[in-house]
Design a protein around this motif. Structure first.
Motif, PDB file in Angstrom:
ATOM      1  N   SER B 538       0.847  -1.185   0.000  1.00  0.00           N
ATOM      2  CA  SER B 538       0.000   0.000   0.000  1.00  0.00           C
ATOM      3  C   SER B 538       0.883   1.236   0.000  1.00  0.00           C
ATOM      4  CB  SER B 538      -0.968  -0.018   1.177  1.00  0.00           C
ATOM      5  OG  SER B 538      -0.301  -0.289   2.358  1.00  0.00           O
ATOM      6  N   ASP B 540       0.973   5.722  -1.101  1.00  0.00           N
ATOM      7  CA  ASP B 540       0.329   6.947  -0.629  1.00  0.00           C
ATOM      8  C   ASP B 540      -1.153   6.991  -0.995  1.00  0.00           C
ATOM      9  OD1 ASP B 540       2.648   7.731   0.425  1.00  0.00           O
ATOM     10  OD2 ASP B 540       3.248   8.979  -1.280  1.00  0.00           O
ATOM     11  N   ASN B 541      -1.449   6.650  -2.248  1.00  0.00           N
ATOM     12  CA  ASN B 541      -2.811   6.822  -2.739  1.00  0.00           C
ATOM     13  C   ASN B 541      -3.546   5.513  -2.959  1.00  0.00           C
ATOM     14  OD1 ASN B 541      -2.688   9.661  -2.962  1.00  0.00           O
ATOM     15  ND2 ASN B 541      -1.356   9.380  -4.730  1.00  0.00           N
ATOM     16  N   GLY B 542      -2.867   4.408  -2.723  1.00  0.00           N
ATOM     17  CA  GLY B 542      -3.514   3.137  -3.004  1.00  0.00           C
ATOM     18  C   GLY B 542      -2.497   2.036  -2.991  1.00  0.00           C
ATOM     19  N   PRO B 551      -4.164   4.090  -7.745  1.00  0.00           N
ATOM     20  CA  PRO B 551      -4.557   5.059  -6.719  1.00  0.00           C
ATOM     21  C   PRO B 551      -5.996   4.819  -6.252  1.00  0.00           C
ATOM     22  CG  PRO B 551      -4.573   6.095  -8.869  1.00  0.00           C
ATOM     23  CD  PRO B 551      -4.126   4.681  -9.079  1.00  0.00           C
ATOM     24  N   TRP B 553      -7.619   5.129  -3.384  1.00  0.00           N
ATOM     25  CA  TRP B 553      -8.380   6.094  -2.587  1.00  0.00           C
ATOM     26  C   TRP B 553      -8.696   7.344  -3.365  1.00  0.00           C
ATOM     27  CZ3 TRP B 553      -4.397   3.304  -0.136  1.00  0.00           C
ATOM     28  CH2 TRP B 553      -4.914   2.245   0.628  1.00  0.00           C
ATOM     29  N   ALA B 554      -7.749   7.759  -4.206  1.00  0.00           N
ATOM     30  CA  ALA B 554      -8.022   8.930  -5.026  1.00  0.00           C
ATOM     31  C   ALA B 554      -9.261   8.673  -5.873  1.00  0.00           C
ATOM     32  CB  ALA B 554      -6.810   9.240  -5.907  1.00  0.00           C
ATOM     33  N   THR B 557     -12.454   8.483  -3.843  1.00  0.00           N
ATOM     34  CA  THR B 557     -12.907   9.827  -3.471  1.00  0.00           C
ATOM     35  C   THR B 557     -13.581  10.502  -4.657  1.00  0.00           C
ATOM     36  OG1 THR B 557     -10.910   9.881  -2.144  1.00  0.00           O
ATOM     37  CG2 THR B 557     -12.153  11.922  -2.308  1.00  0.00           C
TER      38      THR B 557
ATOM     39  N   THR C  13      -2.124  20.338 -12.951  1.00  0.00           N
ATOM     40  CA  THR C  13      -3.414  19.644 -13.027  1.00  0.00           C
ATOM     41  C   THR C  13      -4.520  20.600 -13.432  1.00  0.00           C
ATOM     42  OG1 THR C  13      -2.636  18.250 -11.235  1.00  0.00           O
ATOM     43  CG2 THR C  13      -4.978  18.169 -11.732  1.00  0.00           C
ATOM     44  N   LEU C  85      -4.988  11.556 -14.393  1.00  0.00           N
ATOM     45  CA  LEU C  85      -4.073  10.438 -14.140  1.00  0.00           C
ATOM     46  C   LEU C  85      -2.972  10.395 -15.190  1.00  0.00           C
ATOM     47  CD1 LEU C  85      -6.593   7.637 -13.135  1.00  0.00           C
ATOM     48  CD2 LEU C  85      -4.877   8.675 -11.677  1.00  0.00           C
ATOM     49  N   TRP C  88      -0.551  13.094 -14.401  1.00  0.00           N
ATOM     50  CA  TRP C  88       0.267  12.702 -13.254  1.00  0.00           C
ATOM     51  C   TRP C  88       1.197  11.536 -13.580  1.00  0.00           C
ATOM     52  CZ3 TRP C  88      -3.778  12.693  -8.676  1.00  0.00           C
ATOM     53  CH2 TRP C  88      -4.116  14.026  -8.388  1.00  0.00           C
ATOM     54  N   GLN C  90       0.528   8.408 -14.269  1.00  0.00           N
ATOM     55  CA  GLN C  90       0.179   7.226 -13.466  1.00  0.00           C
ATOM     56  C   GLN C  90       0.167   5.965 -14.328  1.00  0.00           C
ATOM     57  OE1 GLN C  90      -0.804   6.702 -10.074  1.00  0.00           O
ATOM     58  NE2 GLN C  90       0.404   8.552  -9.848  1.00  0.00           N
TER      59      GLN C  90
END
Lengths: 152, 642, 296
Positions: B538, B540-542, B551, B553-554, B557, C13, C85, C88, C90
């Motif tokens: 786990s 920072d974000n997931g 991510p 939790w991001a 949310t 962002t 994302l 970022w 990701q």
């Protein structure tokens, strides 16, 4: 003109409904979309769906058979909206005047903003009619009470 | 130390004991009390086992009789029962399989003295077993509680007199006990014993309603699982003769080769039968004739999960061998084929069944990929799939009792008719399908783990795309607007329905919200017991893997904010509502249900879904799918010898 | 605690969220102008999409039922989230999953009204997702095979462009773009501007403000897909943008040159020529890296 009015005038989406015209005017409407007249340069799109339309183009006379369809389509268009009748039949009943199944012009069923007479109406006349309708739309958009009424 | 033995023993023996009590005591009040109390105890006991952590345990002889001798007696009883069922149904196939299985087990127990010579502990509880026990305890209990109310209604509906519920709850509770035994057992012969008890229970439960179809499907489930039993017994003999051990922990601890690897291949095949992998899918599909709690039990926490548990449990034993990619391919093949089959189904329970088979295929594929990341994905999937699928079956079963149908086509506008049940069922589907919920996180991890195994990766990609289609089609039907003539009607649910349903729905969401804890507290240890790393941590974000990041939790949310915004920003003004576009032919009074048709006649607007039966129908696919599946399973055998 | 790097990230962002729809809208305007020129017409001004947006936003709000509105927000939000994302840098798979979330939401929106046009449109939209998703995921796998990571950041960390190793996959984005932009021959769920299919397919029952929001989501999605295409030449990114615009132009060209196909043809084309050739591309990578000719 404020930005909203400008946008309204620059983006008239069209619903075309034929209540029983001889197809002469319909052909002329389609001609407007061809490269020769190219009404899309004014942002016009033929959407074929009352829920997306701003302008209702009607060809043909109002008759008992499909008056309710016409009314239904008109009601399904979100305000602000304008109605243009194309061709003599739609303006007054034309050659079908006083026929047993006729109500007369389109304005017997729904409020009409612009009449474009002709049998059939020329593409130039149709475009002129749309421009006139857009002026009506702009006036309505600019004047607060009229807009409020339209949106109510 | 003494205490935790008791907790473990409780999870195995208490359900069985309660089952026997309920078999003889028919009073509904006692039944309710027993099942409710047992559920609470099971959940607490499995939590206590979790809190205690891993341990090994061998019970002392019972009144001077060694437990392994009791096992022989237990196996004999099971064989006798199976033989009786086969003989009663005049099924030569079943009798033959029972005889073969009995011969193999007798050879193992008497000629090889496999069990008696083993000094390994009888029970070996590690984090994987604990995860399984929690799933069984929580999801299984929820289903048992739900069954209390469901079966009352079910028997009323079918006019069953006298009540057959004592027999039903006997089988259900025995099932839970056997599953717990299965996941805690270290000795393969003991595992096999519990394995056969689950076969027995599923046979009894599938045939519970006693109709001709139920009997037929129960017998099919029996013979298919007996095939698995035969493969299991053969695998044990091979392991005993070549690896000289039948302790699961020892087998998994080192890489097997030669005959022992073939033995593992046999056990994998046994796992595939229990997990209803192609070509054995028909027993699980047939199992739908049983009352819904049975389906829920078979699909979520018990039975099929026993199959994938066995394969994951043994996976470290074939890590790095040729068996791994073969298992991965076979699993991924079932994943995509079952997903394709699900697209053509209009029966909600069949969609769920194919989705179960498909997800189990994905779990097996992960076991075959056999890296820390893949095994993490597999265990994640076991947990989240159990919760969501249990919820879905309970939801569909309850919906069926309200609307009298399990047909997806009959579920149009369900939100207006049974809003509560629709909502929980939707949560079930959404948590199966959408990011960032657990099942999709597991799928993400599986895809990342599969990226270096070409064929499995391709199958997973295709299967994921098909999965979206069948779930969304179903949701579309369910969330479609009801004809506006229909009044909103909020159903009243018995607490015996609402508690398991709402509990599981909340769990499905909360487990995702608590994914960090689930990963570090449950799944991480289960993987790191056997693999050098966990593969997923786990961040920072997931969750973070070595090759990517999710991510959770991001996204969770964002999703929550969007739903709130949407609810707040969507105004409801009656005068803004317009009937749908129907070429101007709407009937003013009916809105969107009817339109004006030829001769001014009224035509009802009926809408339906597409099922693509001509392309993806069962008869089209099964023609080639089953032979390929058989070939894949046979290849497990063949290549393991090389 | 806001450190400079976090502040920069927030700034980027916000910038992306503001600029993306503007750029997307402009690109759609250019598309309409180009299409008009290809048909020997003058065409609307390139800011036309913004006129449409403002007009739609200020129309009277009508709808068939409330639930259809909820899906619009999730659709738009998911499109925005997937773009964020990407900005970022990701995980590619997560970006694609988020995009799919938005797609599913729109499909449910189409299903949520009792309209045959919109429901058939939704069914077809699902088939479209079935058509393009494998190609997108295979592209992500390709990124992984070359860079050793699913993170977009790894693409930027790499010096040489991915295009050299993944030319076919890059080309498969013509199909992806065509489907996502609702262009012929794949505009079966709801056609773009002046075309009509199933009235307006799954968008039939959306009007006014909600149609505007869907249009905006479309702009974000366009930027997202173009952004992913740009990754094929990430250093310098300008070349990647050029590449993505080239493919965009190709899609417009195809749109004007071909007729609409049925869904069976769409699936056949995308799964054989799109996904099938992508697989060959991946197979080549497997073989080459096995031989040690390329790293990864």
């Amino acid at each position: 003109m404020n930005i909203i009015t400008t946008a309204r005038v620059k983006s008239p989406w069209i619903l075309h409904f034929d209540t029983g015209s001889c197809n002469g005017c319909d052909i002329e409407i389609l001609a407007c979309l061809t490269p020769l007249y190219d009404v899309e340069r004014f942002g016009m799109i033929n959407v074929g769906n009352p829920k997306h339309a701003d302008v209702l183009l009607v060809t043909g006379p109002a008759n008992r058979r499909n008056a309710r369809v016409l009314r239904n389509l008109y009601e399904q268009m979100p305000a602000p909206k304008v109605v243009i009748v194309i061709g003599t039949c739609g303006c007054s009943g034309g050659v079908f005047h006083n026929c047993y199944n006729m109500l007369g012009g389109i304005d017997k069923v729904i409020p009409v903003d612009v009449y474009v007479p002709g049998c059939a109406a020329k593409p130039e006349a149709i475009i002129d009619g749309v421009v006139l309708a857009l002026q009506r739309l702009a006036e309505r958009s600019e004047s607060k009470p009229a807009l409020a009424e339209a949106l109510a | 130390m003494l205490m935790v033995d008791w907790f473990m023993a409780t999870t195995i023996l208490l359900p069985a004991l309660a089952g026997f009590v309920l078999f003889f005591v028919g009073q509904p009040a006692i039944r309710r009390l027993t099942v409710l109390a047992l559920s609470v105890i099971l959940i607490i006991a499995s939590l206590l086992v979790l809190q205690n952590g891993p341990f090994t345990y061998s019970p002392r002889p019972l009144a001077g009789v060694a437990w392994n001798q009791l096992l022989v007696a237990g196996d004999a009883v099971l064989v006798a029962l199976f033989f009786y069922f086969g003989w009663r149904a005049r099924s030569g196939l079943i009798v033959g399989l029972v005889a073969l299985q009995a011969a193999l087990v007798a050879y193992l127990e008497f000629a090889l003295a496999g069990v008696a010579a083993d000094n390994a502990p009888l029970f070996y509880v590690d984090h994987l077993s604990i995860v399984m026990a929690l799933v069984i305890g929580i999801v299984g209990s929820a289903i048992a509680v739900y069954a209390l109310h469901y079966m009352d209604h079910h028997e009323q509906h079918l006019r069953v007199e006298p009540s057959r519920q004592p027999k039903f709850f006997f089988s259900v509770l025995l099932f839970l006990g056997a599953m717990n035994g299965l996941v805690f057992a270290n000795s393969l012969p003991w595992l096999f014993f519990f394995w056969e008890v689950t076969t027995l229970c599923s046979f009894l439960l599938i045939g519970h309603d006693g109709t001709e179809e139920a009997q037929r499907n129960a017998l099919r489930a029996l013979w298919m699982n007996l095939v698995g039993g035969v493969a299991f017994a053969a695998g044990m003999i091979l392991l005993e003769t070549t690896a000289h051990t039948l302790a699961v922990a020892e087998i998994a601890a080192e890489r097997q080769a030669g005959g022992a690897l073939l033995g593992l291949a046999f056990l994998v095949v046994a796992g595939c039968t229990k997990a209803a992998q192609l070509p054995f899918q028909s027993w699980l599909l047939g199992a739908m004739v049983a009352p819904t709690p049975v389906s829920a039990l078979l699909h979520s926490s018990t039975m099929v999960k026993a199959g994938v548990y066995l394969i994951i449990r043994l996976a470290p034993g074939f890590e790095g061998t040729l068996l791994s990619p073969l298992v991965a391919t076979a699993g991924a093949y079932t994943f995509v084929t079952a997903a394709a089959l699900a697209v053509s189904q209009s029966n909600a329970k069949r969609v769920l069944a194919y989705s179960t088979i498909s997800n189990l295929g994905l779990i097996i594929a992960c076991a075959g990929l056999n890296s820390a990341l893949a095994i993490s994905a597999a265990v994640l999937l076991i947990v989240f799939h159990a919760v969501s699928k249990g919820l879905l079956f309970l939801g569909v079963g309850a919906i069926e009792q309200y609307i009298g149908s399990r047909d997806i086509e009959a579920m149009e506008g369900l939100l207006r008719r049974v809003p509560l049940l629709t909502a929980v069922t939707m949560i079930g589907i959404l948590t199966m399908l959408l990011p960032p919920f657990g099942v999709l996180v597991a799928k993400w991890a599986a895809l990342e783990a599969a990226a270096r195994v070409p064929l499995a990766m391709l199958l997973l990609v295709a299967g994921s795309a098909l999965t979206v289609v069948f779930w969304t089609k179903w949701m579309g039907r369910m969330m479609s607007a009801a004809p506006s003539s229909q009044r909103l009607h909020v159903e009243s649910l018995s607490p015996l329905f609402s508690i398991p349903l709402v509990g599981l729905a909340a769990l499905a969401i909360l487990l995702t919200a608590a994914l960090g804890w689930v990963m570090s507290g449950l799944i991480g240890p289960a993987v790191s017991d056997w693999y050098p790393t966990v593969g997923l941590a786990s961040g920072d974000n997931g969750l973070v893997s070595s090759v990517g990041a999710f991510p959770v939790w991001a996204l969770l949310t964002v999703l929550a904010v969007l739903v709130v915004v949407a609810l707040v920003a969507s105004p409801v003004r009656e005068k803004s509502v317009r009937a749908v576009y129907a070429c101007g032919e709407n009937l003013a009074e009916s809105g969107d249900t009817d339109f004006r048709s030829i001769g001014d006649g009224t035509q009802a607007m009926s809408l339906g879904s597409y099922y693509y039966v001509g392309v993806l129908g069962e008869s089209k696919i099964n023609r080639w799918a089953n032979p390929i599946a058989i070939a894949l399973l046979v290849s497990l055998m063949g290549v393991a010898i090389l | 605690m806001i450190t400079p790097s976090i502040a920069l990230e927030i700034l980027v962002t916000v910038f992306a969220l503001v600029v993306a729809p503007l750029a997307g809208g402009l690109l759609f305007g250019i598309d309409r102008k180009l299409t008009a020129r290809l048909q020997n017409r003058i065409g609307p001004p390139i800011v036309q999409p913004f006129y449409d947006f403002i007009k739609l936003w200020n129309k009277d709000q009508i709808f068939a039922n409330r639930s259809q509105l909820i899906y619009v927000y999730v659709h738009l939000g998911a499109a925005m989230a997937s773009l964020v994302l990407l900005v970022w840098q990701q995980d590619m798979l997560v970006i694609l999953f988020t995009l799919a979330l938005g797609g599913i939401s729109l499909v449910l929106g189409g299903f949520s009204v009792r309209s045959p046009y919109s429901q058939i449109g939704s069914q077809r939209e699902l088939l479209q997702m079935l058509a393009y998703e494998p190609m997108l995921v295979l592209a992500a796998v390709g990124f992984y095979l070359v860079t050793g990571s699913f993170l977009v950041a790894a693409v930027f960390a790499r010096g040489t462009p991915l295009l050299f190793e993944l030319p076919v996959i890059a080309l498969s984005f013509v199909l992806v773009l065509g489907i996502k932009l609702r262009k012929s021959p794949f505009d079966i769920a709801a056609a773009g501007h002046a075309h009509q299919e199933l009235v307006r397919g799954l968008l039939t029952e959306y009007s006014g403000r909600y149609l505007a929001l869907i249009e905006m989501a479309h702009w974000y999605e366009l930027l997202l897909v173009l952004g992913i295409i740009s990754l094929f030449w990430a250093n310098p990114l300008v070349v990647g943008f050029g590449l993505s615009l080239l493919l965009y132009f190709l899609v417009i060209l195809i749109d004007n040159a071909v007729a609409r196909l049925t869904w069976t043809s769409m699936l056949k084309i995308t799964w054989s020529w799109g996904a099938g050739l992508s697989v060959l591309n991946l197979a080549a990578i497997y073989v080459l890296s096995y031989l040690g000719w390329i790293g990864g």
